[in-house]
Design a protein around this motif. Sequence first.
Motif, PDB file in Angstrom:
ATOM      1  N   THR A   1       1.099   3.406  17.961  1.00 49.25           N
ATOM      2  CA  THR A   1       1.423   2.133  18.606  1.00 49.25           C
ATOM      3  C   THR A   1       2.894   1.760  18.499  1.00 49.25           C
ATOM      4  N   LYS A   2       3.568   2.212  17.421  1.00 48.57           N
ATOM      5  CA  LYS A   2       4.950   1.772  17.228  1.00 48.57           C
ATOM      6  C   LYS A   2       5.973   2.779  17.737  1.00 48.57           C
ATOM      7  N   ILE A   3       5.572   4.064  17.885  1.00 46.01           N
ATOM      8  CA  ILE A   3       6.549   5.072  18.298  1.00 46.01           C
ATOM      9  C   ILE A   3       6.199   5.682  19.651  1.00 46.01           C
ATOM     10  N   ILE A   4       5.000   6.241  19.731  1.00 52.32           N
ATOM     11  CA  ILE A   4       4.619   6.968  20.952  1.00 52.32           C
ATOM     12  C   ILE A   4       4.580   6.044  22.160  1.00 52.32           C
ATOM     13  N   MET A   5       3.849   4.935  22.020  1.00 54.50           N
ATOM     14  CA  MET A   5       3.662   4.053  23.174  1.00 54.50           C
ATOM     15  C   MET A   5       4.991   3.463  23.667  1.00 54.50           C
ATOM     16  N   PRO A   6       5.811   2.879  22.754  1.00 54.36           N
ATOM     17  CA  PRO A   6       7.082   2.331  23.249  1.00 54.36           C
ATOM     18  C   PRO A   6       7.956   3.385  23.921  1.00 54.36           C
ATOM     19  N   LEU A   7       7.940   4.621  23.396  1.00 55.92           N
ATOM     20  CA  LEU A   7       8.816   5.649  23.962  1.00 55.92           C
ATOM     21  C   LEU A   7       8.333   6.130  25.331  1.00 55.92           C
ATOM     22  N   SER A   8       7.031   6.079  25.563  1.00 52.96           N
ATOM     23  CA  SER A   8       6.553   6.530  26.878  1.00 52.96           C
ATOM     24  C   SER A   8       6.232   5.353  27.786  1.00 52.96           C
ATOM     25  N   ARG A   9       6.796   4.181  27.450  1.00 49.91           N
ATOM     26  CA  ARG A   9       6.470   2.974  28.192  1.00 49.91           C
ATOM     27  C   ARG A   9       6.751   3.102  29.686  1.00 49.91           C
ATOM     28  N   SER A  10       7.936   3.612  30.033  1.00 55.32           N
ATOM     29  CA  SER A  10       8.268   3.652  31.458  1.00 55.32           C
ATOM     30  C   SER A  10       7.344   4.626  32.198  1.00 55.32           C
ATOM     31  N   GLY A  11       7.013   5.732  31.541  1.00 56.25           N
ATOM     32  CA  GLY A  11       6.075   6.665  32.160  1.00 56.25           C
ATOM     33  C   GLY A  11       4.718   6.036  32.376  1.00 56.25           C
ATOM     34  N   ILE A  12       4.251   5.298  31.362  1.00 53.80           N
ATOM     35  CA  ILE A  12       2.942   4.660  31.473  1.00 53.80           C
ATOM     36  C   ILE A  12       2.960   3.591  32.563  1.00 53.80           C
ATOM     37  N   ALA A  13       4.090   2.873  32.666  1.00 56.94           N
ATOM     38  CA  ALA A  13       4.201   1.855  33.717  1.00 56.94           C
ATOM     39  C   ALA A  13       4.077   2.503  35.091  1.00 56.94           C
ATOM     40  N   VAL A  14       4.701   3.668  35.263  1.00 56.82           N
ATOM     41  CA  VAL A  14       4.626   4.351  36.551  1.00 56.82           C
ATOM     42  C   VAL A  14       3.192   4.775  36.851  1.00 56.82           C
ATOM     43  N   ILE A  15       2.529   5.328  35.833  1.00 60.01           N
ATOM     44  CA  ILE A  15       1.145   5.761  36.038  1.00 60.01           C
ATOM     45  C   ILE A  15       0.266   4.568  36.378  1.00 60.01           C
ATOM     46  N   TRP A  16       0.468   3.469  35.651  1.00 57.37           N
ATOM     47  CA  TRP A  16      -0.321   2.269  35.916  1.00 57.37           C
ATOM     48  C   TRP A  16      -0.087   1.809  37.350  1.00 57.37           C
ATOM     49  N   PHE A  17       1.183   1.829  37.765  1.00 59.65           N
ATOM     50  CA  PHE A  17       1.506   1.390  39.126  1.00 59.65           C
ATOM     51  C   PHE A  17       0.852   2.289  40.169  1.00 59.65           C
ATOM     52  N   PHE A  18       0.940   3.600  39.958  1.00 58.53           N
ATOM     53  CA  PHE A  18       0.331   4.528  40.911  1.00 58.53           C
ATOM     54  C   PHE A  18      -1.171   4.278  41.029  1.00 58.53           C
ATOM     55  N   ALA A  19      -1.820   4.113  39.881  1.00 59.71           N
ATOM     56  CA  ALA A  19      -3.258   3.879  39.902  1.00 59.71           C
ATOM     57  C   ALA A  19      -3.569   2.540  40.564  1.00 59.71           C
ATOM     58  N   PHE A  20      -2.722   1.543  40.293  1.00 59.74           N
ATOM     59  CA  PHE A  20      -2.952   0.210  40.874  1.00 59.74           C
ATOM     60  C   PHE A  20      -2.845   0.259  42.401  1.00 59.74           C
ATOM     61  N   THR A  21      -1.739   0.814  42.913  1.00 61.74           N
ATOM     62  CA  THR A  21      -1.584   0.845  44.373  1.00 61.74           C
ATOM     63  C   THR A  21      -2.630   1.751  45.014  1.00 61.74           C
ATOM     64  N   GLY A  22      -2.948   2.856  44.328  1.00 60.39           N
ATOM     65  CA  GLY A  22      -3.974   3.744  44.867  1.00 60.39           C
ATOM     66  C   GLY A  22      -5.275   2.977  45.081  1.00 60.39           C
ATOM     67  N   ALA A  23      -5.666   2.198  44.077  1.00 56.70           N
ATOM     68  CA  ALA A  23      -6.913   1.448  44.181  1.00 56.70           C
ATOM     69  C   ALA A  23      -6.773   0.274  45.149  1.00 56.70           C
ATOM     70  N   TRP A  24      -5.602  -0.322  45.191  1.00 59.62           N
ATOM     71  CA  TRP A  24      -5.355  -1.449  46.095  1.00 59.62           C
ATOM     72  C   TRP A  24      -5.499  -0.989  47.549  1.00 59.62           C
ATOM     73  N   ASN A  25      -4.992   0.208  47.843  1.00 61.42           N
ATOM     74  CA  ASN A  25      -5.050   0.726  49.209  1.00 61.42           C
ATOM     75  C   ASN A  25      -6.364   1.426  49.517  1.00 61.42           C
ATOM     76  N   GLU A  26      -7.167   1.678  48.497  1.00 57.82           N
ATOM     77  CA  GLU A  26      -8.373   2.489  48.671  1.00 57.82           C
ATOM     78  C   GLU A  26      -9.322   1.876  49.702  1.00 57.82           C
ATOM     79  N   PHE A  27      -9.855   2.747  50.533  1.00 52.40           N
ATOM     80  CA  PHE A  27     -10.696   2.283  51.623  1.00 52.40           C
ATOM     81  C   PHE A  27     -12.093   2.887  51.561  1.00 52.40           C
ATOM     82  N   LEU A  28     -12.157   4.207  51.342  1.00 50.35           N
ATOM     83  CA  LEU A  28     -13.428   4.922  51.472  1.00 50.35           C
ATOM     84  C   LEU A  28     -14.483   4.449  50.470  1.00 50.35           C
ATOM     85  N   PHE A  29     -14.110   4.341  49.179  1.00 47.59           N
ATOM     86  CA  PHE A  29     -15.124   3.992  48.192  1.00 47.59           C
ATOM     87  C   PHE A  29     -15.620   2.559  48.327  1.00 47.59           C
TER      88      PHE A  29
END
Lengths: 297, 270
Positions: B178-206
């Motif tokens: 929680t104190k080392i790994i997560m803060p250091l990969s924060r920007s990467g995790i933010a990008v992944i979260w964003f990709f998943a968010f927009t993917g689901a926001w735009n999702e149509f078929l399901f």
Amino acid sequence: MIVPDAHPWLKSGRFMLIAGMIPALLMVGFLVYLTVWAVVFSFTDLTLVGPKSINWSWAGLENYERMLFRRGFLESLWTTTIFTFFSAIVGQSMLGFLFAAVLRTQKSFLRSFVETCLILGWLLPDIVAAFLWASTTAKTGFINTLILVPLGFEPINFLNEYALTVVIIANIWKGTAWSYLLFVAVLDAVPKEVLEAAKVDGATPLQRTLRVTLPMIRQHIATNMLFITMWTFSYFALIFSLTGGGPGNDTKVLSILMYQQSFGVGKLGYGAAVSVGMMVIVGFLTIFYVRLLKEPK
Amino acid sequence: MEKNEAPSRLQSLALLFAAIIWVSPFTWLITTAFDNEANGLLRLPQKPGFDNFILALSNNALQQMINSVLISAGTATLTVMVAAAAAYPLSRIRIPGRNGFLWALVLLRMLPSTGVLVPIYFAALNAGVLNMVGVILALTILNLPFTLLLMKNFFDTVPIELEEAAHVEGATLWQIVTKIIMPLSRSGIAVIWFFAFTGAWNEFLFPLIFSRTEASFPMSIGLYAAFGQQGIHYGRLAAYSIIYAAPAVGVYFLLRRNMNTGFAGVGVKG
């Protein structure tokens, strides 16, 4: 479970680590299970409603015979091939490369302006993109009102007469940004010294691109092709909301055929067979591109 | 590079022209959305105003927006949590069969989501989750192979020496994560979260096959359903489209700097 060379803090917390992996393992396992079931369903006469939705029976190869010998699947496969080839491989990939190659030489203002325009289409939800293109190509839409009618032509309802072309253009419009962004990153990684050396040797810009840059980024081109081919091959939302597969069967790509057979007509068994066919084709395409990636040159 | 100074002006003009063509499909949407008397024809707004936006936010549109937010935030958060919890051990421990598992993920990532549509529908039907929960679970499961690989790559780049130092200082595994790994990969995790968010926001078929009642429609299905209705109110639909498209577009430009890190990550795992 844990190999001896693991670090002490990992060893002491191994139960936490194992517990952390369980949800992901279960979900990935479930995805594999679903894939197996898609294959199993494809050999049955399962339907969406009615008695056969519960008491289904084995149908052997009937669904696959139907795919190969009756109208529907092969026509859709052809439509999908044309759609994928022109919108992804020709359109998105080549335009993306062209934009990336040309924009690198431009000033930052123009560059970010064009980039923003490209990316806007990419970010737009599929349904909104479909709405835009339906209105642009309508009889009273942008192309007719501002271009064709002032030039003295009769207005054309493009979605009725050139549906596949409209869908292909819409997908190029929507997807080029992905290839563009990838190629920008790739071109930045091409060493300048090599290009300078070619320039000193008297190579023209075209020669430098064809003989130096393209061979150097060959692997990245294959990677890009791999992704956009996969996505385009099974693309559903934009085409479905723009044309619904019509007029007639003009834009009925495999994903729409699969959807209509499964949830429109209700033949889940046949729909599953179509989706298995899609997975097999995507699998072969993946092998093809991965070989292209690996082959040394 | 300072090559080709001469054709530069012509090239700039061509690029500008291309950009204008590229955004021209937006013309109708904008003129219609901001026209209080829009009738679906392409023309300059006769009575400019925001009536359509007020109209677009009334009725069931708000419910659909809440549904979209719930589906997208739920999918993104669940995807990131499940993937992060598994990616750290995968990155740090040589578990037997790890490479086989990673290869399976690469293959599963190629799987078209339409390929498992029928069994996923059946599974949701039998589990009684043909609703938003089902959409969230289905999208998370389909996101997982890709996210897991990406996240493992991010964790691989965090130097093990940092963890060693923390361990020497007496930190527990939980604190290290929680104190080392997560803060250091924060920007990467933010990008992944964003990709998943927009993917689901735009999702149509399901949502299309999972939503049984109008109350559970997300915005994508709400917009699609509105096309088919009698007497389309074009102004309202155009405004609704802009509202629906805004979050995905907006968050991208907000996170843009981080986004490049994400793309580099995608490139690594070809």
